[in-house]
Design an enzyme around this catalytic site. Structure first.
Site, short mmCIF file in Angstrom:
data_model
loop_
_atom_site.label_atom_id
_atom_site.label_comp_id
_atom_site.label_asym_id
_atom_site.label_seq_id
_atom_site.Cartn_x
_atom_site.Cartn_y
_atom_site.Cartn_z
N GLU A 175 10.54 16.59 14.89
CA GLU A 175 11.03 16.47 13.52
C GLU A 175 10.40 17.57 12.66
O GLU A 175 9.19 17.77 12.71
CB GLU A 175 10.65 15.09 13.00
CG GLU A 175 11.25 14.73 11.68
CD GLU A 175 10.88 13.31 11.26
OE1 GLU A 175 9.79 12.84 11.60
OE2 GLU A 175 11.71 12.67 10.59
N GLU A 198 10.76 1.52 9.61
CA GLU A 198 11.73 2.61 9.44
C GLU A 198 10.97 3.90 9.70
O GLU A 198 10.07 4.24 8.93
CB GLU A 198 12.26 2.64 8.00
CG GLU A 198 12.97 1.39 7.55
CD GLU A 198 14.38 1.30 8.09
OE1 GLU A 198 14.82 2.21 8.83
OE2 GLU A 198 15.05 0.30 7.78
N CYS A 251 13.95 11.40 6.37
CA CYS A 251 14.06 10.96 7.76
C CYS A 251 15.49 11.14 8.27
O CYS A 251 15.71 11.17 9.47
CB CYS A 251 13.60 9.53 7.87
SG CYS A 251 14.27 8.53 6.57
N LYS A 301 0.86 -1.19 0.00
CA LYS A 301 0.00 0.00 0.00
C LYS A 301 0.89 1.23 0.00
O LYS A 301 1.56 1.51 0.99
CB LYS A 301 -0.89 0.04 1.24
CG LYS A 301 -1.95 1.11 1.15
CD LYS A 301 -2.36 1.66 2.50
CE LYS A 301 -1.36 2.58 3.08
NZ LYS A 301 -1.05 3.78 2.25
P1 NAD Z 1 2.73 8.51 7.75
O1 NAD Z 1 3.20 7.61 8.80
O2 NAD Z 1 1.47 9.27 7.97
O3 NAD Z 1 2.55 7.76 6.36
C1 NAD Z 1 3.38 6.73 5.94
C2 NAD Z 1 2.54 5.63 5.35
O4 NAD Z 1 1.68 5.13 6.35
C3 NAD Z 1 1.66 6.07 4.19
O5 NAD Z 1 1.58 5.04 3.26
C4 NAD Z 1 0.30 6.24 4.85
O6 NAD Z 1 -0.77 6.04 3.97
C5 NAD Z 1 0.35 5.14 5.87
N1 NAD Z 1 -0.55 5.32 7.01
C6 NAD Z 1 -0.83 6.47 7.68
N2 NAD Z 1 -1.69 6.21 8.68
C7 NAD Z 1 -1.94 4.87 8.64
C8 NAD Z 1 -2.74 3.99 9.43
N3 NAD Z 1 -3.47 4.45 10.47
N4 NAD Z 1 -2.77 2.68 9.11
C9 NAD Z 1 -2.04 2.22 8.07
N5 NAD Z 1 -1.26 2.99 7.31
C10 NAD Z 1 -1.21 4.31 7.59
O7 NAD Z 1 3.97 9.43 7.49
P2 NAD Z 1 4.05 10.71 6.62
O8 NAD Z 1 3.73 11.84 7.50
O9 NAD Z 1 3.25 10.57 5.38
O10 NAD Z 1 5.62 10.60 6.21
C11 NAD Z 1 6.66 11.25 6.88
C12 NAD Z 1 7.28 10.39 7.97
O11 NAD Z 1 7.89 9.21 7.47
C13 NAD Z 1 8.38 11.12 8.69
O12 NAD Z 1 8.24 11.00 10.08
C14 NAD Z 1 9.68 10.45 8.23
O13 NAD Z 1 10.76 10.57 9.07
C15 NAD Z 1 9.23 9.06 8.02
N6 NAD Z 1 10.11 8.37 7.07
C16 NAD Z 1 11.03 7.46 7.52
C17 NAD Z 1 11.89 6.82 6.66
C18 NAD Z 1 12.90 5.82 7.14
O14 NAD Z 1 13.45 5.10 6.33
N7 NAD Z 1 13.17 5.71 8.41
C19 NAD Z 1 11.80 7.07 5.31
C20 NAD Z 1 10.87 7.99 4.86
C21 NAD Z 1 10.04 8.63 5.75
#
Ligand code: NAD
Ligand code: MN
Length: 475
Positions: free
Chosen positions: A379, A244, A278, A168
């Site tokens: 962050e 991650e 990140c 997804k």
């Molecule tokens: P997010 O957690 O809201 O979204 C990430 C994914 O999770 C998306 O696909 C989203 O649709 C899904 N998601 C959101 N809520 C969900 C739920 N309740 N159930 C299932 N899936 C759900 O994050 P964001 O705000 O879109 O992205 C930014 C964040 O991601 C930052 O905190 C960043 O540091 C982190 N990030 C980490 C890495 C890493 O490798 N460590 C890489 C990229 C981004």
């Protein structure tokens, strides 16, 4: 969506629109999948698992190499699509396509190195044989900030290990996901081995992924808040989990560093992907002796970074992902100002020359940052470089470690002992030593503490998708 080898609509026929974050233009639409579609996708992955798991590593490697080759052949259209959907400058999109493709080649090579062990026993009439087997059906959830490489970093090792998967993507970037799946489809991936479920409403899909007993592993990249919830749900069903998550990277300029070189590095690193990474530095600790040169250099460089539509020439930073991101960045900068920080460059949203149609915040430097400010702990995920001055070298490692996150840290020094002491003292999964790009398909990527569990890439990356099976053999 891509389920069991076919491009399909959502079962209920619903769709959602995708917009360009630089212009607000609608650039496409995708099926708005629900729990029913996630179950359909797991049905397909579950049915395909036995046969895929029984293929030879050599044939799985060939398939991954063909997908890698197709990503290379399509590099330019893939990069154009990424810039249109995610916003990063075209040059950065090209880099991500190359980085993303590299995971397919790396794990094609690793597939052939999945081996077992012949082990000794304390009993003379006994031997042990251990082998590695695929964990089974994998559920993957990926973010929007690196909308292709975060897919291949999971799909490469899962497929190499012999797992089938359902994925997804983030609701902001499903078209990039679709383009990656097209590469696999055209490479000849068997039906059901990879399945794509797009949705504007991720929670019900996450619930299916973490509760269906046929799913053996959850791999997630995204925020710490969501990762924690999903890992808990998956844990209740004893699914294997790798997550991650977010970061709050320190960037330390030691007294023995070249402050100009360090400031150039900090600028290149901080404004990558508009700060939406990140591993982006979120606390830049500069020794007081270097304050003037460092700040002068970074301010001059940041003032020259051009913000705009990533498809245009000479753009250094693109838009943020959405309005909520702009509001979060603005709130952090305003809070820092209210608490006594200076903002020598940037510090406002960008609206001129049509930028009001997108989600733009000016490349910003904040000086005089203290631990009393939100930006010191939270962050940012935006184009803001927060600078903190320090006086004592023996305190700066403790300052850098004062975070619940533990993903990346950076040090600038010209002294080998300083570098090694810093690497040993910092509680982070990735340390850049005079290096602003400590990532590669060949290197294990991941964090400690609130930054997550597990590693992706490197030799370690495939372990997350393999079980160990032991045979005890009595002679
Ligand atoms: P997010 O957690 O809201 O979204 C990430 C994914 O999770 C998306 O696909 C989203 O649709 C899904 N998601 C959101 N809520 C969900 C739920 N309740 N159930 C299932 N899936 C759900 O994050 P964001 O705000 O879109 O992205 C930014 C964040 O991601 C930052 O905190 C960043 O540091 C982190 N990030 C980490 C890495 C890493 O490798 N460590 C890489 C990229 C981004
Ligand atoms: Mn989110």
């Amino acid at each position: 969506m891509f389920i069991n080898g076919n491009w399909v609509d959502a079962a209920n026929g619903a769709t959602f629109e995708i917009t360009n974050p630089a212009t607000g233009d609608v650039i496409g639409e995708c099926p708005d999948g629900t729990a029913a579609d996630a179950i359909r996708a797991i049905d397909a992955a579950h049915a395909a698992q036995p046969q895929w798991g029984a293929t030879t590593a050599f044939s799985r490697a060939d398939l991954l190499m063909e997908a890698w080759r197709l990503m290379g052949e399509r590099a330019e259209p893939l990069a154009q699509l990424m810039t249109k959907e995610q916003g990063k400058p075209l040059k950065a999109s090209r880099n991500e396509v190359a980085y993303g493709a590299d995971f397919l080649r790396w794990f094609a090579e690793e597939a052939r190195r999945i081996t077992g062990q012949w082990l000794p026993s304390s009993r003379p009439d006994q031997r042990f044989l251990s082998v590695r087997t695929p964990v089974g059906v994998v559920a993957a959830i990926t973010p929007w900030n690196y909308p292709m490489s975060m897919l291949t970093r999971k799909m490469g090792p899962a497929l190499a290990a012999g797992c089938t998967l359902v994925l997804k993507p983030a609701e902001a970037t499903p078209l990039c996901a679709k383009a990656i799946f097209e590469c696999f489809h055209d490479a000849g991936i068997p039906d059901g081995v990879i399945n794509l479920v797009t949705t504007a409403n991720p929670e019900p899909i996450g619930d299916v992924f973490t509760s269906d007993p046929r799913v053996k592993k959850l791999t997630f990249t995204g925020s710490t808040a969501v990762g924690r919830v999903l890992a808990a749900k998956a844990g209740a069903n004893l699914q294997r989990v790798s997550v991650e998550l977010g970061g709050h990277a320190p960037f330390i300029v030691f007294p023995d560093a070249d402050p100009e070189h360090a400031a150039k590095g900090a600028t290149a690193l901080k404004f990558l992907n508009s700060g939406q990474a990140c591993i982006s530095p979120n606390r830049i600790y500069v020794h007081r002796d270097h304050a003037d040169v460092f700040i002068e250099t970074i301010v001059a460089r940041v003032a020259n970074v051009k913000a705009g539509n990533g498809a245009d020439d000479g753009i250094g930073v693109g838009p943020l992902v959405n309005e909520a991101a702009v509001a979060k960045v603005a709130a952090q900068v305003d809070d820092a100002r209210a608490n006594g920080a200076d903002v020598p460059v940037g510090g406002h949203r960008l609206t001129e020359h049509g930028l009001d149609r997108g989600h733009f915040y000016a490349p910003t430097v904040v000086t005089g940052v203290t631990s009393a400010m939100t930006i010191y702990r939270e962050e940012t995920f935006g184009p803001v470089a927060p600078i903190i001055l320090y006086d004592h070298v023996d305190e700066v490692i403790d300052l850098a470690n004062d975070t619940n996150y533990g993903l990346a840290a950076y040090v600038y020094t010209r002294d080998l002992s300083t570098a090694i002491r810093a690497m040993e003292g910092l509680r982070f999964g990735i340390i850049g030593i005079n290096d602003v790009n400590p990532t590669s398909a060949a290197a294990p990527f991941g964090g400690m503490n609130d930054s997550g569990l597990g590693r992706e890439g490197g030799h370690e990356g495939i372990d997350e998708y393999l079980e160990t099976k032991l045979a005890g053999i009595a002679l």
